[in-house]
Design a protein around this motif. Structure first.
Motif, PDB file in Angstrom:
ATOM      1  N   GLY A   1      15.755   6.008  15.078  1.00  0.00           N
ATOM      2  CA  GLY A   1      14.887   6.870  15.865  1.00  0.00           C
ATOM      3  C   GLY A   1      14.766   8.264  15.285  1.00  0.00           C
ATOM      4  O   GLY A   1      13.680   8.855  15.281  1.00  0.00           O
ATOM      5  N   ASP A   2      15.892   8.785  14.775  1.00  0.00           N
ATOM      6  CA  ASP A   2      15.867  10.134  14.197  1.00  0.00           C
ATOM      7  C   ASP A   2      14.938  10.207  12.994  1.00  0.00           C
ATOM      8  O   ASP A   2      14.202  11.182  12.814  1.00  0.00           O
ATOM      9  CB  ASP A   2      17.284  10.551  13.784  1.00  0.00           C
ATOM     10  N   LEU A   3      14.979   9.190  12.144  1.00  0.00           N
ATOM     11  CA  LEU A   3      14.105   9.174  10.970  1.00  0.00           C
ATOM     12  C   LEU A   3      12.638   9.161  11.381  1.00  0.00           C
ATOM     13  O   LEU A   3      11.810   9.880  10.803  1.00  0.00           O
ATOM     14  CB  LEU A   3      14.412   7.947  10.100  1.00  0.00           C
ATOM     15  N   LYS A   4      12.321   8.350  12.371  1.00  0.00           N
ATOM     16  CA  LYS A   4      10.924   8.239  12.801  1.00  0.00           C
ATOM     17  C   LYS A   4      10.454   9.507  13.510  1.00  0.00           C
ATOM     18  O   LYS A   4       9.319   9.953  13.322  1.00  0.00           O
ATOM     19  CB  LYS A   4      10.773   7.022  13.716  1.00  0.00           C
ATOM     20  N   THR A   5      11.356  10.114  14.285  1.00  0.00           N
ATOM     21  CA  THR A   5      10.994  11.346  14.986  1.00  0.00           C
ATOM     22  C   THR A   5      10.767  12.494  14.004  1.00  0.00           C
ATOM     23  O   THR A   5       9.820  13.282  14.139  1.00  0.00           O
ATOM     24  CB  THR A   5      12.108  11.736  15.983  1.00  0.00           C
ATOM     25  N   ALA A   6      11.632  12.577  12.997  1.00  0.00           N
ATOM     26  CA  ALA A   6      11.514  13.658  12.004  1.00  0.00           C
ATOM     27  C   ALA A   6      10.337  13.437  11.066  1.00  0.00           C
ATOM     28  O   ALA A   6       9.840  14.406  10.457  1.00  0.00           O
ATOM     29  CB  ALA A   6      12.803  13.767  11.199  1.00  0.00           C
TER      30      ALA A   6
ATOM     31  N   GLN B   1       8.969   0.484  20.626  1.00  0.00           N
ATOM     32  CA  GLN B   1       8.189   1.726  20.694  1.00  0.00           C
ATOM     33  C   GLN B   1       7.046   1.735  19.676  1.00  0.00           C
ATOM     34  O   GLN B   1       6.066   2.455  19.848  1.00  0.00           O
ATOM     35  CB  GLN B   1       9.091   2.924  20.435  1.00  0.00           C
ATOM     36  N   TYR B   2       7.198   0.935  18.620  1.00  0.00           N
ATOM     37  CA  TYR B   2       6.217   0.928  17.531  1.00  0.00           C
ATOM     38  C   TYR B   2       5.751  -0.491  17.228  1.00  0.00           C
ATOM     39  O   TYR B   2       5.320  -0.786  16.125  1.00  0.00           O
ATOM     40  CB  TYR B   2       6.843   1.538  16.263  1.00  0.00           C
ATOM     41  N   LYS B   3       5.819  -1.359  18.236  1.00  0.00           N
ATOM     42  CA  LYS B   3       5.604  -2.794  17.996  1.00  0.00           C
ATOM     43  C   LYS B   3       4.217  -3.095  17.436  1.00  0.00           C
ATOM     44  O   LYS B   3       4.069  -3.971  16.570  1.00  0.00           O
ATOM     45  CB  LYS B   3       5.806  -3.579  19.298  1.00  0.00           C
ATOM     46  N   ALA B   4       3.197  -2.381  17.892  1.00  0.00           N
ATOM     47  CA  ALA B   4       1.847  -2.643  17.383  1.00  0.00           C
ATOM     48  C   ALA B   4       1.778  -2.376  15.888  1.00  0.00           C
ATOM     49  O   ALA B   4       1.184  -3.159  15.129  1.00  0.00           O
ATOM     50  CB  ALA B   4       0.819  -1.794  18.130  1.00  0.00           C
ATOM     51  N   ASP B   5       2.394  -1.278  15.455  1.00  0.00           N
ATOM     52  CA  ASP B   5       2.397  -0.956  14.028  1.00  0.00           C
ATOM     53  C   ASP B   5       3.259  -1.940  13.236  1.00  0.00           C
ATOM     54  O   ASP B   5       2.930  -2.285  12.094  1.00  0.00           O
ATOM     55  CB  ASP B   5       2.906   0.471  13.793  1.00  0.00           C
ATOM     56  N   VAL B   6       4.353  -2.382  13.844  1.00  0.00           N
ATOM     57  CA  VAL B   6       5.186  -3.384  13.178  1.00  0.00           C
ATOM     58  C   VAL B   6       4.409  -4.687  13.029  1.00  0.00           C
ATOM     59  O   VAL B   6       4.404  -5.311  11.955  1.00  0.00           O
ATOM     60  CB  VAL B   6       6.499  -3.605  13.959  1.00  0.00           C
ATOM     61  N   ASP B   7       3.736  -5.100  14.078  1.00  0.00           N
ATOM     62  CA  ASP B   7       2.981  -6.349  14.047  1.00  0.00           C
ATOM     63  C   ASP B   7       1.852  -6.301  13.028  1.00  0.00           C
ATOM     64  O   ASP B   7       1.543  -7.309  12.371  1.00  0.00           O
ATOM     65  CB  ASP B   7       2.420  -6.665  15.433  1.00  0.00           C
ATOM     66  N   SER B   8       1.235  -5.145  12.879  1.00  0.00           N
ATOM     67  CA  SER B   8       0.116  -5.013  11.944  1.00  0.00           C
ATOM     68  C   SER B   8       0.558  -4.782  10.507  1.00  0.00           C
ATOM     69  O   SER B   8      -0.245  -4.871   9.580  1.00  0.00           O
ATOM     70  CB  SER B   8      -0.793  -3.857  12.370  1.00  0.00           C
ATOM     71  N   GLY B   9       1.838  -4.466  10.335  1.00  0.00           N
ATOM     72  CA  GLY B   9       2.345  -4.160   9.008  1.00  0.00           C
ATOM     73  C   GLY B   9       2.231  -2.698   8.636  1.00  0.00           C
ATOM     74  O   GLY B   9       2.600  -2.310   7.514  1.00  0.00           O
ATOM     75  N   ALA B  10       1.760  -1.874   9.558  1.00  0.00           N
ATOM     76  CA  ALA B  10       1.633  -0.446   9.283  1.00  0.00           C
ATOM     77  C   ALA B  10       2.988   0.251   9.262  1.00  0.00           C
ATOM     78  O   ALA B  10       3.123   1.348   8.700  1.00  0.00           O
ATOM     79  CB  ALA B  10       0.720   0.214  10.324  1.00  0.00           C
ATOM     80  N   PHE B  11       3.983  -0.351   9.879  1.00  0.00           N
ATOM     81  CA  PHE B  11       5.351   0.172   9.883  1.00  0.00           C
ATOM     82  C   PHE B  11       6.262  -0.975   9.485  1.00  0.00           C
ATOM     83  O   PHE B  11       6.410  -1.950  10.218  1.00  0.00           O
ATOM     84  CB  PHE B  11       5.703   0.712  11.267  1.00  0.00           C
TER      85      PHE B  11
ATOM     86  N   ASP C   1       4.882  10.067  10.416  1.00  0.00           N
ATOM     87  CA  ASP C   1       4.017   9.210   9.602  1.00  0.00           C
ATOM     88  C   ASP C   1       4.818   8.215   8.753  1.00  0.00           C
ATOM     89  O   ASP C   1       4.257   7.571   7.862  1.00  0.00           O
ATOM     90  CB  ASP C   1       3.145  10.068   8.686  1.00  0.00           C
ATOM     91  N   LEU C   2       6.113   8.096   9.028  1.00  0.00           N
ATOM     92  CA  LEU C   2       6.982   7.201   8.275  1.00  0.00           C
ATOM     93  C   LEU C   2       6.426   5.778   8.310  1.00  0.00           C
ATOM     94  O   LEU C   2       6.106   5.257   9.373  1.00  0.00           O
ATOM     95  CB  LEU C   2       8.392   7.218   8.879  1.00  0.00           C
ATOM     96  N   LYS C   3       6.333   5.150   7.142  1.00  0.00           N
ATOM     97  CA  LYS C   3       5.736   3.815   7.053  1.00  0.00           C
ATOM     98  C   LYS C   3       6.759   2.694   6.883  1.00  0.00           C
ATOM     99  O   LYS C   3       6.402   1.516   6.974  1.00  0.00           O
ATOM    100  CB  LYS C   3       4.744   3.765   5.886  1.00  0.00           C
ATOM    101  N   ALA C   4       8.017   3.065   6.617  1.00  0.00           N
ATOM    102  CA  ALA C   4       9.025   2.011   6.439  1.00  0.00           C
ATOM    103  C   ALA C   4      10.427   2.590   6.579  1.00  0.00           C
ATOM    104  O   ALA C   4      10.669   3.752   6.236  1.00  0.00           O
ATOM    105  CB  ALA C   4       8.882   1.349   5.076  1.00  0.00           C
TER     106      ALA C   4
ATOM    107  N   ASP D   1       0.800  -1.219   0.000  1.00  0.00           N
ATOM    108  CA  ASP D   1       0.000   0.000   0.000  1.00  0.00           C
ATOM    109  C   ASP D   1       0.833   1.270   0.000  1.00  0.00           C
ATOM    110  O   ASP D   1       0.325   2.362  -0.259  1.00  0.00           O
ATOM    111  CB  ASP D   1      -0.955   0.014   1.204  1.00  0.00           C
ATOM    112  N   GLY D   2       2.117   1.152   0.320  1.00  0.00           N
ATOM    113  CA  GLY D   2       3.024   2.289   0.218  1.00  0.00           C
ATOM    114  C   GLY D   2       2.918   3.280   1.363  1.00  0.00           C
ATOM    115  O   GLY D   2       2.373   3.002   2.424  1.00  0.00           O
ATOM    116  N   GLY D   3       3.493   4.452   1.117  1.00  0.00           N
ATOM    117  CA  GLY D   3       3.607   5.493   2.132  1.00  0.00           C
ATOM    118  C   GLY D   3       4.966   6.152   1.996  1.00  0.00           C
ATOM    119  O   GLY D   3       5.566   6.146   0.918  1.00  0.00           O
ATOM    120  N   THR D   4       5.473   6.679   3.089  1.00  0.00           N
ATOM    121  CA  THR D   4       6.801   7.290   3.062  1.00  0.00           C
ATOM    122  C   THR D   4       7.821   6.331   3.676  1.00  0.00           C
ATOM    123  O   THR D   4       7.512   5.601   4.614  1.00  0.00           O
ATOM    124  CB  THR D   4       6.822   8.603   3.838  1.00  0.00           C
ATOM    125  N   TYR D   5       9.028   6.360   3.131  1.00  0.00           N
ATOM    126  CA  TYR D   5      10.078   5.497   3.647  1.00  0.00           C
ATOM    127  C   TYR D   5      11.394   6.264   3.703  1.00  0.00           C
ATOM    128  O   TYR D   5      11.589   7.272   3.011  1.00  0.00           O
ATOM    129  CB  TYR D   5      10.248   4.250   2.770  1.00  0.00           C
TER     130      TYR D   5
END
Length: 313
Positions: A202-207, A234-244, A210-213, A148-152
């Motif tokens: 961490g820096d990439l995610k903080t900046a 810190q983002y395990k739920a999103d990792v588990d769901s595939g959102a990250f 909405d980073l998806k990958a 589904d894409g997003g920002t990486y």
């Protein structure tokens, strides 16, 4: 560092049918980008194992402790002065390496590159990964696990490392025309510093909240399993769901275990042990006056949760 004694111009003796046959012995130096990178430990192991099998070859493993192109060049200069028979170099910086490679070949030393190439130098061959294809495989794996894409964002190592630049290009080409968009400031450059690579996750995610990958084109942040876990938790739920999505280069044992535990979605692995083996074979063939292929690819492996157990065996 092991097996560093240089024995030049010596003769090993083989006995066949009671007849002594002289066999020349060689010292080949394997020079990684950094000796504190566990990826290169596997290349060292392959080099030493193959040298032991050959019997008339000594594998010398020596390089900068950390990724420093000028230090690598100086080490190669020292090896030229010592008169080693052959060099296998993972190039940190093309310009610096080309200068010393050309000096080594002019001195009659057999030179190949491995892992990272200097194609315009006078090296005889390159042994290692097809890095453009490797990057493409990383991008394709991201499309597979998160269509589904997003920002990486990407994390790279040394800014002047030619193999890593090819991987970055490969990722971008694989994702061109897809629903994925690279964030500004990507890739970040960790200079192969494992702790810095974890910090850059961490820096990439903080900046980019909405980073998806994140796609590290080398395995550096996963080489610190605890640091990697602390970040992912810190983002395990999103990792588990595939959102990250987390798609990472290399398949060292600690990375395979993290994948199995759900701390990544996929890995694209190189074969550093085989690089070490083939480096010894190739240098020996050159010293014997045999013709070798200029490009010797060792292949790669795509690993997901579905086949990770096969690689952990």
């Amino acid at each position: 560092m092991t097996k560093t004694a240089i024995v030049l111009g010596t003769i090993a003796t083989l006995f066949l049918g009671g007849t002594a046959i002289a066999q020349e012995s060689y010292t080949f130096a394997v020079v990684p980008k950094a000796m504190n990178n566990p990826f290169f430990d596997l290349a060292r192991d392959g080099c030493e194992a193959r040298a032991a099998e050959l019997g008339n070859v000594t594998c010398m493993y020596i390089g900068p402790v950390e990724h420093e192109a000028t230090t690598q060049a100086q080490i190669i200069e020292d090896l030229i002065t010592q008169g080693v028979d052959g060099l296998a170099i993972s190039v940190s910086d093309i310009a610096a390496a080309t200068t010393v490679i050309d000096r080594a070949t002019a001195a009659g030393i057999a030179v190949i590159t491995f892992d990272s190439d200097a194609p315009d130098s006078t090296r005889t061959a390159y042994v290692g990964t097809d890095n453009k294809l490797f990057g493409e495989d990383l991008g394709k794996l991201l499309l597979q696990v998160a269509p589904d894409g997003g920002t990486y964002g990407m994390i790279s190592g040394g800014a002047a490392a030619p193999n890593l630049a090819l991987r970055v290009d490969g990722v971008r080409e694989a994702l061109a025309g897809s629903a994925w968009t690279e964030v500004p400031g990507s890739p970040t450059f960790s200079n192969d510093d494992i702790a810095l690579a974890v910090q850059q996750m961490g820096d990439l995610k903080t900046a980019n909240p909405d980073l998806k990958a994140i796609v590290p084109v080398g395995g550096w942040p996963m080489f610190a399993p605890d640091g990697w876990k602390n970040f992912v938790d810190q983002y395990k739920a999103d990792v588990d769901s595939g959102a990250f999505a987390l798609v990472v280069a290399d398949t060292l044992p600690q990375q395979l275990q993290l994948l199995k535990e759900g701390y990544a979605h996929g890995l694209v692995g190189q074969r550093p042990y085989e690089m070490g083996q083939k480096a010894m074979d190739t240098l020996l063939a050159i010293k014997k006056g045999e013709t070798v292929d200029e490009i010797i690819y060792t292949g790669n492996d795509v690993v997901t949760a579905e086949n990770v157990d096969e690689f952990l065996k």
